[in-house]
Design an enzyme around this catalytic site. Structure first.
Site, PDB file in Angstrom:
ATOM      1  N   GLY B 140       0.312  -1.604   7.332  1.00 21.17           N
ATOM      2  CA  GLY B 140      -0.848  -2.209   7.454  1.00 21.17           C
ATOM      3  C   GLY B 140      -2.046  -1.861   6.415  1.00 21.17           C
ATOM      4  O   GLY B 140      -2.910  -1.206   6.734  1.00 21.17           O
ATOM      5  N   TYR B 141      -1.901  -2.273   5.234  1.00 22.76           N
ATOM      6  CA  TYR B 141      -2.998  -1.765   4.162  1.00 22.76           C
ATOM      7  C   TYR B 141      -3.793  -2.921   4.006  1.00 22.76           C
ATOM      8  O   TYR B 141      -5.309  -3.030   4.359  1.00 22.76           O
ATOM      9  CB  TYR B 141      -2.306  -1.421   3.009  1.00 22.76           C
ATOM     10  CG  TYR B 141      -1.756  -0.284   2.795  1.00 22.76           C
ATOM     11  CD1 TYR B 141      -1.502   0.557   3.851  1.00 22.76           C
ATOM     12  CD2 TYR B 141      -1.030   0.434   1.622  1.00 22.76           C
ATOM     13  CE1 TYR B 141      -0.959   1.937   3.782  1.00 22.76           C
ATOM     14  CE2 TYR B 141      -0.650   1.628   1.418  1.00 22.76           C
ATOM     15  CZ  TYR B 141      -0.524   2.401   2.584  1.00 22.76           C
ATOM     16  OH  TYR B 141      -0.041   3.603   2.557  1.00 22.76           O
ATOM     17  N   SER B 142      -3.408  -4.272   3.403  1.00 21.56           N
ATOM     18  CA  SER B 142      -4.164  -5.195   2.708  1.00 21.56           C
ATOM     19  C   SER B 142      -4.909  -5.726   3.814  1.00 21.56           C
ATOM     20  O   SER B 142      -4.482  -6.145   5.067  1.00 21.56           O
ATOM     21  CB  SER B 142      -3.521  -6.259   1.993  1.00 21.56           C
ATOM     22  OG  SER B 142      -2.681  -5.567   1.140  1.00 21.56           O
ATOM     23  N   SER B 174       4.483  -6.987   5.845  1.00 21.93           N
ATOM     24  CA  SER B 174       5.810  -7.330   5.689  1.00 21.93           C
ATOM     25  C   SER B 174       6.539  -6.956   7.271  1.00 21.93           C
ATOM     26  O   SER B 174       6.470  -5.977   7.478  1.00 21.93           O
ATOM     27  CB  SER B 174       6.519  -6.781   4.675  1.00 21.93           C
ATOM     28  OG  SER B 174       6.038  -6.969   3.670  1.00 21.93           O
ATOM     29  N   GLU B 257       5.164   3.840  -4.045  1.00 23.04           N
ATOM     30  CA  GLU B 257       5.603   2.492  -3.857  1.00 23.04           C
ATOM     31  C   GLU B 257       5.755   1.672  -5.235  1.00 23.04           C
ATOM     32  O   GLU B 257       6.729   0.983  -5.211  1.00 23.04           O
ATOM     33  CB  GLU B 257       4.363   1.776  -2.901  1.00 23.04           C
ATOM     34  CG  GLU B 257       4.711   0.221  -2.645  1.00 23.04           C
ATOM     35  CD  GLU B 257       3.679  -0.299  -1.982  1.00 23.04           C
ATOM     36  OE1 GLU B 257       2.817   0.086  -1.894  1.00 23.04           O
ATOM     37  OE2 GLU B 257       3.871  -1.651  -1.502  1.00 23.04           O
ATOM     38  N   GLU B 376      -3.573  -6.491 -13.217  1.00 22.21           N
ATOM     39  CA  GLU B 376      -5.078  -6.062 -13.846  1.00 22.21           C
ATOM     40  C   GLU B 376      -5.157  -4.461 -13.268  1.00 22.21           C
ATOM     41  O   GLU B 376      -5.842  -3.936 -13.886  1.00 22.21           O
ATOM     42  CB  GLU B 376      -5.943  -6.923 -13.076  1.00 22.21           C
ATOM     43  CG  GLU B 376      -5.868  -8.348 -13.826  1.00 22.21           C
ATOM     44  CD  GLU B 376      -4.743  -9.301 -13.130  1.00 22.21           C
ATOM     45  OE1 GLU B 376      -3.982  -8.897 -12.280  1.00 22.21           O
ATOM     46  OE2 GLU B 376      -4.178 -10.197 -13.858  1.00 22.21           O
TER      47      GLU B 376
END
Lengths: 371, 391, 371, 391
Positions: B140-142, B174, B257, B376
């Site tokens: 759970g990052y974003s 995910s 990652e 980017e």
């Protein structure tokens, strides 16, 4: 030749088209159709018919408004902006151009039916995965006064919904083009679930009997006739694709201004600014090519190939860049089905293949420019 | 510790021979088909349903000798293999066509984080169930508002004395709907500078107040979810590393990652050789645009493969790869996008039907250069940290 | 195969090479030679010979150091960094590889001469503007025990300065390769003023008589022999070009950090940062391909074609990008002759054409990868 | 005013017929070869040496009827033609192959600036000698330290009561070594914000303290110079527009210049059709890389031509082009660079000899995207002013 700027009349047409489409055919409508498993929007088509769009290339005598290709491109571009689902290109552009060239009474009647909305068309051309009008195997054998058709067609856009089909076949004297109603014995239409949620079909002709006057030209002029129809279609598709690119671009720059990252709008990042500016330049260049194709089709249709292939090649490329940058610059949200950018990406891919891809049209340009 | 498993690999001198024999003897027949598609993966976890008796046996046998996590220490369920031995193991498995016995975010991500930052107690508690495939983890990052600005985490864990109270929303988690536990970045100090007030916290997905919702992508159904936390109570000891220093853990895992995703991207891309793709295409031979694109892509793909090899050699040689992993991520994912564009163009209208299957793959690649750090962000990392460009 | 990282030995070689070249062959030396109308630097070559570079591929028995291709690439890359002018590639790489393959006493002697610096070579291959070793028209007719050569060669790099010329000719049984001293009756060498200020010549062979033992292989093995020489040369040229790209890149990032515009270093502009980062990635990818080619040439030279063409294609492309970005990011100063970037751009262009351009090597890769 | 020239074009209804007749009658035979190379240009000026009697006659005859500056008002030496008439004139000249009678920075740049910003006195004084080819001007904008930051001008003009005292250095002043006068941007207020302290000042190059030095480019000799000002005294009235408002004049001219350069770049690029370039090349037909590049470049070049036409149509229709000229500059010069890269690649090793002549053209194009505003500046103009992106 007319100037490469829109006329007052074209501007008015554009305003009217944008209003109609934003009301009756926004992208959310495409989403709705997709979610319902639908590939046709009859109410919308009847609205277009009422607005005179079905008859945009139909002579006034046959009930059309006869405004010419450049005007038709104004409509196509607006349809591209909202990813409108309609048989406009197959019917009002390709079929109408072909029928108009024929000029006989039967074709006049068909044109009337197009303008009045009682008839829609699909062009059955491709027999393999790549556009190749010079290799047609579907056979038309003479039998009595008529013909018998045997063979298969694929990627027939609007193919399962159209009331009529224009079929390119190999006759004894070369290419010939038939115009027949789709409810014919021996003709099986299987619809394809396309990525852009529009209608396309595979058509199988098994001993399909057609009468002699369903053949559009008698004496091997099929290739010529087809060329006019194709070029009209390719140019209109370029205009539609150009509109798609423009809308995807506007959605993207809008997002850049609104979305914040690291405490500032991402529009303030120079790398994105320059990429957006580059994309805008590409769109400007493509816009010129599209305008030019419209002018040439109206003023000198015999010599429109270069202009049309130029427009189709540029539009194809520009739209692909626009949707790629669109998804990337939106980041994660651009990848979600809930956001509209994906619809633009999918439509751009289908438009890239239909009626000849970049490589096909680039080869045309090269040939006409002497290499 | 390892005698009870009946086998002892890590200290064996003639490693290749032994491992080959063990694989031959233990790998069930239906696990030798070399398959590695999304559908064939064994993810494990509380609710896991084995696809076959073979899949179950294979997991159990590997877990028993530490081969689900070969390089982890034996103490935590691994086999204690060296990098060199692990490479040999992979080679022998490939030769046999043996499937991976177990894949999971626990193995890829949480394990390395715990091994580096966890307490001895945490390692003892969390690692063995991962190795045995009993607990399935998600990441759970974003967050919806954060995007590339990972440190802009807004979901919060408030210190309530004896527990954390967690509220907020994560996105792109995910398999959150299938996972048993989640490791998440949460804000634990709202007054600190944004990188300094984040903690790396572990949560049981069965906790009250946790809900998930799958995300549909432009390419179709996806493993991604939105995950919501509504007054979720979390025991205080479930923080990895120091409180408010979760960014260190996250940064370590991000580099890790990236290397994996780029390697994965490469594998994905490898699929069918471009030559075969073109040969099948009707215009592949005659269209110079398509052909020139394919040549370029093939050349760049070969150079990419060699670069992965070179970086691996560097890493083994003790020269770390570090920030250069951003290059692998950037170049690998951009290449993969080009590759699939080419597959679509070569395949023509055949690829435009959903059922053909190429379009979903093509659309899915568009996320490669967004997930795990956008292209980017990678370019910015390279220009600042490697090239020293910057304000 | 050996790892894709430099060995300790190679690192030491690199340090030594950089020190020598920065002292004796900086870019300012090329400028000096150009301003004096010179295309050779004999003192530098003797220094290289003394350092063992001329014999880098020569067996120890013939006085060489026999360090192999990967080591030779370390030298070539350093030479590319400073745009060194020397017959290294033609002589120490291409000619030495060919001669070593021959293995006879005459070739041994030639190798000794190379290692000792008393002999330099040029490869006379091209007969038209594009590299095409399969279309050789220069004719070798048997006469007694010897041959008579008639024909023309162009773009013979190092062609007016070399003491010896290796000539590719069409014999009665196919391609053959001759090794002859350049001061031969009937051989006219006209030097070309090249844009990169190095030596190249046009060679005209008019009834040039050569003896039988100046033919390097007797029985139609010319093509095979040539292949080894060419691949060694192409890979070394790729290494040189890679070094050139790296140096141009470093010059550019150095300038970005130093140059101020609008009150800040231009390195702070994100658009330039991202372009520089992209270029760096390209260089990294190319570096891998070059290292790999060196390893293969040393371990499995029979099967090096793919690796070599990959390296040459990548290096060509990367260097062109590096010099284009180099000039553009430098702005006006990059366009001035007083600044060094122009030398890099010119050398990159010559290197792009020599021994096969991007398209040639891309076609090789495609062929070997099955399309 | 015009009766003394014996001809009256501007008000003539049947313009095309009249102009054709006049050209037929007045254009010397050796001025009808359609040549427009750098060497054939008539630049005029105090030290001008006519290449032929024809060149001299042609200049005199055109100047007499205002046709060196056809759209300028008759009062200042022009013919007062409308845009439409000017277009017809150009068409008829092209048909006849007539060379331009006179080219100069006075006509292209200073004239438009004076017409818009000059006083009546300045117009009367400076414009007619430009129209007659008597005074040759050069442009002094760029400085070594400034580059893209044009407003970062450091060269200064100090107000000494009855005169300006000018000190500093300009770079990239084309033909400064051959020009009679210079129009320059000079700092007249060092305390004002940088755009607000610049004036647009005219100077006689014969003034004491002015020296020039030619710049050699990577492509060889060039018209560019460095120009040095060392205590140069300049009369006060030689300022165009308001003092400290020179940036307005410069900005006006920059847009103007961009349109010209992009149009010029296009003409340069036009040269030989790419088809012919490829047909000559040995590998042009068979190398898909070269062929695909050529196709793309040809397509983009045709689109560029049409865009120039469209923008002209827009300008005539009263819709200005404005900032979009940055697009013409950017796309035109980048295209031209690609074109010449292709010419080099197609020509192979033949192009690598200086004497071949293609290499200098190729190298010269690299400056196209730098001079007159870099591609980066153009992209920033587009993104800020047209797209509204920015901080």
């Amino acid at each position: 030749m007319a100037k490469l700027i829109q006329t007052e009349e074209e501007n008015m047409l554009q305003d009217a088209a944008r209003a109609l489409l934003e009301r009756s055919a926004p992208v959310s409508r495409l989403r709705e159709l997709r979610d319902q498993g639908q590939t046709r929007d009859d109410a919308l088509w009847q609205e277009m018919v009422a607005a005179g769009w079905a008859g945009i290339l139909v002579p006034e005598a046959a009930g059309g408004v006869d405004m010419g290709h450049a005007a038709a491109h104004v409509l196509a571009r607006e349809m591209g902006r909202t990813l409108t689902v309609s048989p406009f290109l197959s019917t009002a552009i390709i079929a109408a151009t072909v029928l108009r060239r024929c000029g006989d009474a039967r074709s006049q009647a068909a044109l009337s039916d197009i303008a009045s909305g009682s008839r829609t068309y699909a062009l059955a051309l491709d027999e393999s995965a790549k556009f190749n009008p010079e290799h047609i195997a579907l056979k038309a054998e003479k039998r009595g006064n008529g013909y018998v058709l045997n063979g298969e067609k694929q990627f027939v856009v609007d193919g399962s919904n159209a009331t009529h089909v224009m079929v390119l076949a190999q006759g004894e004297d070369g290419l010939c083009l038939f115009d027949l109603s789709a409810d014919r014995a021996g003709l099986t239409r299987t619809s394809t679930e396309m990525i852009d949620s529009r209608d396309a079909a595979q058509l199988v002709f098994e001993n399909v009997e057609v009468s002699g006057d369903e053949l559009l030209v008698a004496d091997g002029g099929g290739a010529d006739l087809l060329r006019f129809g194709l070029e009209a279609g390719q140019a209109a598709l370029a205009a539609e694709t150009g509109g798609l690119a423009q809308a995807a671009f506007e959605m993207t720059t809008g997002y850049l201004k609104e979305r914040k990252q690291f405490g500032v709008p991402i529009a303030s990042f120079q790398a994105l600014q320059h990429r957006a500016a580059h994309l805008w330049c590409e769109i400007e260049l493509t816009t010129s090519a599209i305008l030019h194709a419209g002018r040439i089709l109206d003023s000198d249709p015999q010599n429109a190939t270069l202009a049309v292939s130029l427009a189709k090649a540029r539009a194809t490329d520009t739209a692909q860049l626009a949707v790629r940058e669109g998804v990337q610059m939106h980041g994660g949200i651009g990848m979600t089905d809930a956001y509209d950018m994906g619809f633009y990406m999918k439509r751009a891919r289908v438009a890239a293949e239909w009626l000849g891809d970049y490589g096909y049209h680039a080869a045309q340009v090269a040939r006409l420019r002497g290499f | 510790m390892t005698t009870d498993s009946g086998t002892e690999f890590a200290d064996t001198p003639d490693f290749r021979k032994k491992i080959r024999a063990w694989l031959e003897e233990n790998c069930p027949e239906d696990m030798r088909d070399g398959a590695g598609g999304e559908g064939e993966i064994c993810w494990g976890g509380r609710n896991w349903t084995f696809a076959s008796e073979g899949q179950k046996l294979w997991l159990e046998r590997c877990a028993a000798v530490g081969l689900t996590v070969p390089t982890w220490p034996k103490a935590y369920g691994g086999a204690g293999l060296s990098r060199e031995q692990d490479k040999i193991l992979k080679e022998e498995m490939t030769k046999l066509g043996a499937r991976s016995p177990l894949d999971s975010f626990g193995i890829w991500m949480l394990g390395p984080a715990l091994l580096k930052f966890g307490t001895e107690e945490q390692k003892q508690h969390f690692l063995p169930p991962i190795a045995r495939g009993e607990i399935r983890w998600c990441q759970g990052y974003s967050e919806p508002g954060a995007g590339s600005d990972l440190a802009g985490v807004q979901s919060k864990a408030d210190d309530k004395g004896d527990h954390w109270l967690v509220n907020g929303q994560k996105i792109w988690t995910s398999y959150a709907d299938k996972a048993d536990w989640i490791f998440a970045l949460l804000r634990t100090d709202r007054d600190a500078p944004k990188h300094k007030g984040i903690s790396f916290i572990l949560m049981d997905m069965r906790s009250k107040g946790v809900t998930t919702r799958p995300i549909r992508l432009i390419s179709g159904a996806s493993p991604f979810c939105e995950t919501f936390f509504d007054d979720v109570k979390v025991p205080k000891e479930q923080v990895v590393g120091e409180v408010n220093r979760g960014w260190d853990v996250a940064k370590y895992l991000l580099t890790h990652e990236r290397e994996m995703i780029s390697a994965g991207g490469q594998t994905m891309g490898a699929g069918r050789p471009l030559g075969a793709v073109l040969a099948d295409s009707e215009t592949g031979a005659s269209d110079p645009v398509l052909r020139a694109d394919a040549m370029r892509t093939e050349i760049d793909a070969l150079a990419m493969e060699l670069t992965l090899e070179r970086y691996k050699d560097q890493a083994e040689g003790g020269q770390g790869v570090g920030d250069a992993s951003a290059m692998l991520k950037y170049a690998g994912t951009e290449l993969n996008k080009r590759r699939l564009e080419l597959v679509m163009a070569a395949g023509g209208s055949d690829t435009l039907a959903w059922e053909d299957g190429r379009a979903p793959s093509w659309l899915r690649t568009k996320a490669n250069s967004i997930e795990g750090g956008t292209s980017e962000v990678m370019l910015s990392i390279i220009s600042r940290r490697i090239l020293g460009l910057g304000a």
